[in-house]
Design an enzyme around this catalytic site. Structure first.
Site, mmCIF file in Angstrom:
data_model
loop_
_atom_site.group_PDB
_atom_site.id
_atom_site.type_symbol
_atom_site.label_atom_id
_atom_site.label_comp_id
_atom_site.label_asym_id
_atom_site.label_seq_id
_atom_site.Cartn_x
_atom_site.Cartn_y
_atom_site.Cartn_z
ATOM 1 N N HIS A 83 15.067 5.977 10.889
ATOM 2 C CA HIS A 83 14.881 4.740 11.665
ATOM 3 C C HIS A 83 15.946 3.676 11.408
ATOM 4 O O HIS A 83 15.898 2.598 12.003
ATOM 5 C CB HIS A 83 13.493 4.145 11.407
ATOM 6 C CG HIS A 83 13.335 3.556 10.024
ATOM 7 N ND1 HIS A 83 12.999 4.313 8.926
ATOM 8 C CD2 HIS A 83 13.472 2.289 9.566
ATOM 9 C CE1 HIS A 83 12.921 3.543 7.857
ATOM 10 N NE2 HIS A 83 13.212 2.300 8.209
HETATM 11 C C1 UD1 Z 1 11.829 -2.965 9.755
HETATM 12 C C2 UD1 Z 1 12.702 -3.432 8.607
HETATM 13 C C3 UD1 Z 1 13.257 -2.233 7.864
HETATM 14 C C4 UD1 Z 1 12.163 -1.298 7.439
HETATM 15 C C5 UD1 Z 1 11.298 -0.932 8.619
HETATM 16 C C6 UD1 Z 1 10.125 -0.187 8.073
HETATM 17 C C7 UD1 Z 1 13.861 -5.559 9.002
HETATM 18 C C8 UD1 Z 1 15.174 -6.172 9.242
HETATM 19 N N1 UD1 Z 1 13.828 -4.225 9.086
HETATM 20 O O1 UD1 Z 1 12.659 -2.263 10.660
HETATM 21 O O2 UD1 Z 1 13.931 -2.680 6.707
HETATM 22 O O3 UD1 Z 1 12.723 -0.134 6.883
HETATM 23 O O4 UD1 Z 1 10.810 -2.131 9.258
HETATM 24 O O5 UD1 Z 1 9.444 0.546 8.982
HETATM 25 O O6 UD1 Z 1 12.900 -6.220 8.722
HETATM 26 N N2 UD1 Z 1 8.059 -1.631 17.027
HETATM 27 C C9 UD1 Z 1 6.943 -1.039 17.563
HETATM 28 N N3 UD1 Z 1 5.754 -1.260 16.941
HETATM 29 C C10 UD1 Z 1 5.614 -2.030 15.832
HETATM 30 C C11 UD1 Z 1 6.763 -2.632 15.315
HETATM 31 C C12 UD1 Z 1 7.988 -2.413 15.914
HETATM 32 O O7 UD1 Z 1 6.996 -0.342 18.567
HETATM 33 O O8 UD1 Z 1 4.492 -2.167 15.326
HETATM 34 C C13 UD1 Z 1 9.380 -1.382 17.694
HETATM 35 C C14 UD1 Z 1 9.817 -2.540 18.577
HETATM 36 O O9 UD1 Z 1 10.469 -1.999 19.682
HETATM 37 C C15 UD1 Z 1 10.826 -3.240 17.700
HETATM 38 C C16 UD1 Z 1 11.435 -2.110 16.884
HETATM 39 O O10 UD1 Z 1 10.358 -1.208 16.685
HETATM 40 O O11 UD1 Z 1 11.786 -3.942 18.431
HETATM 41 C C17 UD1 Z 1 11.992 -2.562 15.561
HETATM 42 O O12 UD1 Z 1 11.010 -3.258 14.793
HETATM 43 P P1 UD1 Z 1 11.460 -4.329 13.668
HETATM 44 O O13 UD1 Z 1 10.284 -4.821 12.933
HETATM 45 O O14 UD1 Z 1 12.347 -5.357 14.286
HETATM 46 O O15 UD1 Z 1 12.388 -3.510 12.728
HETATM 47 P P2 UD1 Z 1 12.226 -2.042 12.160
HETATM 48 O O16 UD1 Z 1 13.267 -1.178 12.748
HETATM 49 O O17 UD1 Z 1 10.801 -1.627 12.249
HETATM 50 N N1 UDP Z 2 5.510 6.347 5.661
HETATM 51 C C1 UDP Z 2 4.293 6.687 6.241
HETATM 52 N N2 UDP Z 2 4.301 7.400 7.401
HETATM 53 C C2 UDP Z 2 5.448 7.813 8.006
HETATM 54 C C3 UDP Z 2 6.683 7.467 7.394
HETATM 55 C C4 UDP Z 2 6.679 6.714 6.231
HETATM 56 O O1 UDP Z 2 3.232 6.357 5.715
HETATM 57 O O2 UDP Z 2 5.361 8.458 9.057
HETATM 58 C C5 UDP Z 2 5.494 5.537 4.423
HETATM 59 C C6 UDP Z 2 6.272 6.084 3.257
HETATM 60 O O3 UDP Z 2 5.520 7.052 2.535
HETATM 61 C C7 UDP Z 2 6.552 4.833 2.453
HETATM 62 C C8 UDP Z 2 6.752 3.784 3.520
HETATM 63 O O4 UDP Z 2 6.143 4.309 4.699
HETATM 64 O O5 UDP Z 2 5.412 4.502 1.656
HETATM 65 C C9 UDP Z 2 8.232 3.573 3.737
HETATM 66 O O6 UDP Z 2 8.427 2.764 4.845
HETATM 67 P P1 UDP Z 2 9.728 2.816 5.764
HETATM 68 O O7 UDP Z 2 10.430 4.096 5.621
HETATM 69 O O8 UDP Z 2 9.257 2.433 7.116
HETATM 70 O O9 UDP Z 2 10.578 1.594 5.209
HETATM 71 P P2 UDP Z 2 11.717 1.468 4.102
HETATM 72 O O10 UDP Z 2 11.169 1.972 2.831
HETATM 73 O O11 UDP Z 2 12.900 2.218 4.600
HETATM 74 O O12 UDP Z 2 12.006 0.022 4.082
#
Ligand code: UD1
Ligand code: UDP
Length: 358
Positions: free
Chosen positions: A204
């Site tokens: 992601h």
């Molecule tokens: C965010 C964090 C990232 C983390 C990730 C964990 C920042 C800068 N990034 O990235 O460090 O690893 O979360 O998962 O904070 N969306 C949905 N449903 C949701 C939330 C988001 O569909 O519940 C979609 C939306 O299109 C949104 C995109 O995901 O624009 C990105 O979401 P966002 O929270 O901006 O950043 P992540 O890529 O999730």
């Molecule tokens: N995780 C989860 N389901 C998934 C993918 C990840 O429960 O399908 C959990 C994972 O085990 C960990 C957390 O989400 O506990 C990590 O989050 P993510 O990878 O979104 O964020 P990051 O650690 O990169 O910030």
């Protein structure tokens, strides 16, 4: 009156916050849990509350998605109003997401004491939004809780007073160890109809999925992996459109599913031959579970998972050969685990917070 306020918002925050909340509850410290609403899909948010026994948030700010500025600003406006009403004694922020830095900015400007759980991690890659969030947050903090010695060293190098830095271990691993008995690999495999050896993937990061050329190269590499072994990829919403457009779904042995709940995800990880990921937390969890982790990034802010764990950095081009190597070698019977990743980090953090309040 004393009040500790925890700020969470995105998927990786929840397993980190759970043990700290539990530790403070044991010490009878008054606390509230805020959800900014950065993540709002059940599978990125509510399922963690159900599975990890987290209390319902006292408030959800409903910030939602947007550009970095929109999301950070909306979080700041919401938190400023909230802090004005509830007057926290200490704000605790987790990890490196936009909710973290927004809360840090608001708390510090309001003169509220601030603690950062998972302080000091550095990728030294300023193209990652998380790196900016980490640096700014740590600069503003009064209490800095580090998961590893390299993080302590980074904070020292940046001039943070040693008295503020506490090496406490890893609360995300507290959550993993607490739930270990629930990670049933056989059941998860059966539920997903996986009959052969398999690898789990999560992807992601903007650096992998936002640009169409990166997405195309990634899909090519993942298809070359699926030529060798079954792949299950619980796909974060961020990459879905780009990776689908690049043809991700066209390989019969690469199965794309919705993001999984914590227990189901780690059950699958536990039984996998390898994990392919760009997640931060997954690098740590695979290290403790002893599952080879192939991190599709040029760097990591968690080098301890390489020096004391199962992690290695690989390029998209290297990935198919490295997976072949993992399949040939098989998993090790024993593996090292970083110091203090022992299930007690939340209690250590709670003790230090309680001391700081008294
Ligand atoms: C965010 C964090 C990232 C983390 C990730 C964990 C920042 C800068 N990034 O990235 O460090 O690893 O979360 O998962 O904070 N969306 C949905 N449903 C949701 C939330 C988001 O569909 O519940 C979609 C939306 O299109 C949104 C995109 O995901 O624009 C990105 O979401 P966002 O929270 O901006 O950043 P992540 O890529 O999730
Ligand atoms: N995780 C989860 N389901 C998934 C993918 C990840 O429960 O399908 C959990 C994972 O085990 C960990 C957390 O989400 O506990 C990590 O989050 P993510 O990878 O979104 O964020 P990051 O650690 O990169 O910030």
């Amino acid at each position: 009156m004393t009040l500790v306020v925890h700020i969470t918002g995105a998927r990786p925050n929840f397993p980190k916050a759970a043990p700290v909340l539990r530790g403070l509850e044991r010490l009878a410290v008054p606390q509230q849990l805020v959800h900014t609403g950065q993540h709002y899909d059940d599978r990125l948010s509510d399922i963690f509350f159900r599975e990890l026994g987290l209390p319902q948030p006292n408030i959800n700010l409903g910030v939602g998605s947007g550009t970095h500025a929109q999301q950070t600003a909306a979080t700041m406006v919401g938190l400023e109003k909230l802090f004005d009403e509830i007057r926290p004694t200490l704000v605790v922020v987790y990890g490196d997401v936009n909710s973290t830095v927004a809360a840090a900015l608001v708390a510090s400007k309001m003169g509220i004491a601030l603690a950062h759980v998972e302080a000091g991690l550095r990728s030294f890659d300023m193209s990652m939004p998380e790196e900016i969030n980490r640096i700014v947050t740590d600069r503003l903090c009064d209490l800095l809780f580090a998961t590893s010695a390299d993080a302590v060293a980074h904070l020292g190098n940046e001039g943070v007073h040693p008295g503020r830095i506490h090496l406490v271990g890893n609360p995300m691993i507290d959550t993993l160890l607490r739930n270990l008995d629930r990670f049933d690999a056989d059941r998860a495999r059966a539920e997903h109809g996986i009959v052969e050896r398999y690898v789990v993937a999560t992807l992601h990061r903007p650096g992998n999925v936002d640009d169409p050329a990166d997405a195309a190269a990634l899909v090519k590499a993942m298809h070359a992996v699926a030529d060798q072994v079954e792949v299950i990829l619980p796909l974060h919403p961020r990459g879905r459109a780009r990776l689908t457009a690049a043809g991700l779904l066209t390989h019969p042995r690469l199965r794309v599913v919705e993001p999984l709940g914590y227990i189901e995800f780690l059950s699958l990880v536990r039984g996998a031959d390898a994990v392919i990921t760009d997640s931060g937390g997954v690098q740590e969890e695979t290290t403790v579970l002893g599952v080879p982790c192939l991190t599709l990034r040029p760097n990591t802010e968690r080098p301890v998972t390489i020096t004391h764990g199962t992690n290695r950095l690989v390029t998209r081009e290297q990935l198919p050969d490295v997976v072949a190597d993992c399949l040939r070698t098989g998993r090790s019977e024993t593996w090292p685990v970083p110091p203090l990743w022992d299930g007690h980090a939340g209690a250590r953090i709670a003790d230090i917070i309680a001391q700081s309040l008294s």
